[in-house]
Design a protein around this motif. Structure first.
Motif, PDB file in Angstrom:
ATOM      1  N   ALA A  43       0.836  -1.205   0.000  1.00  0.00           N
ATOM      2  CA  ALA A  43       0.000   0.000   0.000  1.00  0.00           C
ATOM      3  C   ALA A  43       0.870   1.253   0.000  1.00  0.00           C
ATOM      4  O   ALA A  43       0.583   2.216  -0.723  1.00  0.00           O
ATOM      5  N   PHE A  44       1.945   1.239   0.785  1.00  0.00           N
ATOM      6  CA  PHE A  44       2.826   2.407   0.850  1.00  0.00           C
ATOM      7  C   PHE A  44       3.409   2.747  -0.514  1.00  0.00           C
ATOM      8  O   PHE A  44       3.613   3.916  -0.823  1.00  0.00           O
ATOM      9  N   THR A  45       3.698   1.720  -1.341  1.00  0.00           N
ATOM     10  CA  THR A  45       4.266   2.016  -2.664  1.00  0.00           C
ATOM     11  C   THR A  45       3.304   2.833  -3.511  1.00  0.00           C
ATOM     12  O   THR A  45       3.735   3.619  -4.348  1.00  0.00           O
ATOM     13  N   ARG A  46       1.998   2.660  -3.305  1.00  0.00           N
ATOM     14  CA  ARG A  46       1.018   3.449  -4.061  1.00  0.00           C
ATOM     15  C   ARG A  46       0.769   4.811  -3.421  1.00  0.00           C
ATOM     16  O   ARG A  46       0.537   5.797  -4.109  1.00  0.00           O
ATOM     17  N   LEU A  47       0.847   4.876  -2.110  1.00  0.00           N
ATOM     18  CA  LEU A  47       0.569   6.136  -1.423  1.00  0.00           C
ATOM     19  C   LEU A  47       1.707   7.141  -1.564  1.00  0.00           C
ATOM     20  O   LEU A  47       1.473   8.346  -1.510  1.00  0.00           O
ATOM     21  N   ALA A  48       2.936   6.667  -1.718  1.00  0.00           N
ATOM     22  CA  ALA A  48       4.071   7.565  -1.929  1.00  0.00           C
ATOM     23  C   ALA A  48       4.154   7.865  -3.418  1.00  0.00           C
ATOM     24  O   ALA A  48       3.913   6.979  -4.229  1.00  0.00           O
ATOM     25  N   PRO A  49       4.438   9.056  -3.859  1.00  0.00           N
ATOM     26  CA  PRO A  49       4.738  10.231  -3.063  1.00  0.00           C
ATOM     27  C   PRO A  49       3.542  11.167  -2.830  1.00  0.00           C
ATOM     28  O   PRO A  49       3.598  12.006  -1.937  1.00  0.00           O
ATOM     29  N   ASP A  50       2.466  11.035  -3.600  1.00  0.00           N
ATOM     30  CA  ASP A  50       1.416  12.054  -3.565  1.00  0.00           C
ATOM     31  C   ASP A  50       0.098  11.600  -2.965  1.00  0.00           C
ATOM     32  O   ASP A  50      -0.887  12.317  -3.059  1.00  0.00           O
ATOM     33  N   GLY A  51       0.034  10.416  -2.390  1.00  0.00           N
ATOM     34  CA  GLY A  51      -1.207   9.921  -1.839  1.00  0.00           C
ATOM     35  C   GLY A  51      -2.085   9.298  -2.906  1.00  0.00           C
ATOM     36  O   GLY A  51      -1.760   9.283  -4.090  1.00  0.00           O
ATOM     37  N   ALA A  52      -3.222   8.782  -2.468  1.00  0.00           N
ATOM     38  CA  ALA A  52      -4.167   8.131  -3.373  1.00  0.00           C
ATOM     39  C   ALA A  52      -5.521   8.070  -2.686  1.00  0.00           C
ATOM     40  O   ALA A  52      -5.610   8.156  -1.456  1.00  0.00           O
ATOM     41  N   THR A  53      -6.561   7.900  -3.472  1.00  0.00           N
ATOM     42  CA  THR A  53      -7.875   7.649  -2.906  1.00  0.00           C
ATOM     43  C   THR A  53      -7.961   6.166  -2.552  1.00  0.00           C
ATOM     44  O   THR A  53      -7.150   5.354  -3.011  1.00  0.00           O
ATOM     45  N   VAL A  54      -8.963   5.820  -1.769  1.00  0.00           N
ATOM     46  CA  VAL A  54      -9.186   4.409  -1.445  1.00  0.00           C
ATOM     47  C   VAL A  54      -9.459   3.626  -2.725  1.00  0.00           C
ATOM     48  O   VAL A  54      -8.983   2.494  -2.887  1.00  0.00           O
ATOM     49  N   THR A  55     -10.187   4.229  -3.659  1.00  0.00           N
ATOM     50  CA  THR A  55     -10.476   3.570  -4.938  1.00  0.00           C
ATOM     51  C   THR A  55      -9.185   3.293  -5.709  1.00  0.00           C
ATOM     52  O   THR A  55      -9.000   2.196  -6.248  1.00  0.00           O
ATOM     53  N   ASP A  56      -8.280   4.277  -5.746  1.00  0.00           N
ATOM     54  CA  ASP A  56      -6.988   4.086  -6.418  1.00  0.00           C
ATOM     55  C   ASP A  56      -6.186   2.977  -5.738  1.00  0.00           C
ATOM     56  O   ASP A  56      -5.576   2.139  -6.403  1.00  0.00           O
ATOM     57  N   LEU A  57      -6.194   2.990  -4.428  1.00  0.00           N
ATOM     58  CA  LEU A  57      -5.446   1.989  -3.679  1.00  0.00           C
ATOM     59  C   LEU A  57      -6.016   0.592  -3.918  1.00  0.00           C
ATOM     60  O   LEU A  57      -5.270  -0.365  -4.112  1.00  0.00           O
ATOM     61  N   ALA A  58      -7.338   0.485  -3.939  1.00  0.00           N
ATOM     62  CA  ALA A  58      -7.980  -0.811  -4.194  1.00  0.00           C
ATOM     63  C   ALA A  58      -7.581  -1.345  -5.565  1.00  0.00           C
ATOM     64  O   ALA A  58      -7.239  -2.527  -5.703  1.00  0.00           O
ATOM     65  N   ALA A  59      -7.606  -0.484  -6.573  1.00  0.00           N
ATOM     66  CA  ALA A  59      -7.218  -0.913  -7.919  1.00  0.00           C
ATOM     67  C   ALA A  59      -5.751  -1.338  -7.952  1.00  0.00           C
ATOM     68  O   ALA A  59      -5.401  -2.350  -8.556  1.00  0.00           O
ATOM     69  N   HIS A  60      -4.903  -0.586  -7.282  1.00  0.00           N
ATOM     70  CA  HIS A  60      -3.469  -0.891  -7.246  1.00  0.00           C
ATOM     71  C   HIS A  60      -3.205  -2.244  -6.592  1.00  0.00           C
ATOM     72  O   HIS A  60      -2.369  -3.021  -7.058  1.00  0.00           O
ATOM     73  N   LEU A  61      -3.919  -2.522  -5.502  1.00  0.00           N
ATOM     74  CA  LEU A  61      -3.689  -3.756  -4.753  1.00  0.00           C
ATOM     75  C   LEU A  61      -4.512  -4.931  -5.260  1.00  0.00           C
ATOM     76  O   LEU A  61      -4.326  -6.057  -4.800  1.00  0.00           O
ATOM     77  N   GLY A  62      -5.440  -4.672  -6.186  1.00  0.00           N
ATOM     78  CA  GLY A  62      -6.270  -5.752  -6.709  1.00  0.00           C
ATOM     79  C   GLY A  62      -7.255  -6.266  -5.676  1.00  0.00           C
ATOM     80  O   GLY A  62      -7.458  -7.477  -5.557  1.00  0.00           O
ATOM     81  N   MET A  63      -7.840  -5.361  -4.921  1.00  0.00           N
ATOM     82  CA  MET A  63      -8.794  -5.743  -3.876  1.00  0.00           C
ATOM     83  C   MET A  63     -10.043  -4.885  -3.996  1.00  0.00           C
ATOM     84  O   MET A  63     -10.061  -3.921  -4.756  1.00  0.00           O
ATOM     85  N   THR A  64     -11.055  -5.226  -3.235  1.00  0.00           N
ATOM     86  CA  THR A  64     -12.282  -4.438  -3.246  1.00  0.00           C
ATOM     87  C   THR A  64     -12.056  -3.109  -2.530  1.00  0.00           C
ATOM     88  O   THR A  64     -11.119  -2.971  -1.722  1.00  0.00           O
TER      89      THR A  64
END
Length: 148
Positions: A43-64
């Motif tokens: 999750a940290f790899t997606r949040l760095a450097p500028d942050g992300a929405t929960v939707t962006d994070l879910a897509a990045h991690l392949g989860m709901t």
């Protein structure tokens, strides 16, 4: 390439990725970051450097989105992330790393460097450089996520 060769390569890459993930996690814990899991690092790899929405994070991690929301809530309780208003979308919240989140990320970078340096003993510096070049051509910036 023969099927058996492809399977051997696949097994080797997966074993190397799993071992690398474990070594990074152990290095982060050894640096004093208790209560973190490898999933947090992904999750940290997606949040760095500028942050992300929960939707962006879910897509990045392949989860709901629900699972990503739970992960963000866990990271928030542990002090690794905070939620801020999204600068471009009034309906969304931006999840960003706190100073503790950045410190954990730096610890992971140090642990990764240590883990990869051990590969030099096996492959040599030129071999590690060639491996990195080849992998970056095969997977140029895809999401870094766990294989759930």
């Amino acid at each position: 390439m023969q099927n058996s060769d492809a399977m051997a390569l696949t097994a080797g890459l997966l074993a190397a990725a799993g071992g690398l993930t474990q070594r990074i996690h152990e290095g982060v814990v050894a640096r004093g970051f208790e209560g973190v899991r490898p999933a947090h690092g992904f999750a940290f790899t997606r949040l760095a450097p500028d942050g992300a929405t929960v939707t962006d994070l879910a897509a990045h991690l392949g989860m709901t989105k629900q699972a990503a929301s739970q992960l963000v809530e866990e990271l928030h309780r542990k002090g690794y992330v905070e939620r801020r208003p999204h600068p471009a979308d009034a309906r969304a919240r931006l999840v960003v790393l706190t100073e503790a989140g950045w410190a954990c990320t730096r610890a992971a970078e140090e642990a990764a460097a240590e883990a990869v340096s051990a590969w030099v003993d096996v492959l040599g510096e030129d071999g590690v450089r060639a491996l990195a070049d080849g992998l970056l051509r095969v997977a140029p910036g895809g999401p870094i996520r766990p294989a759930w």
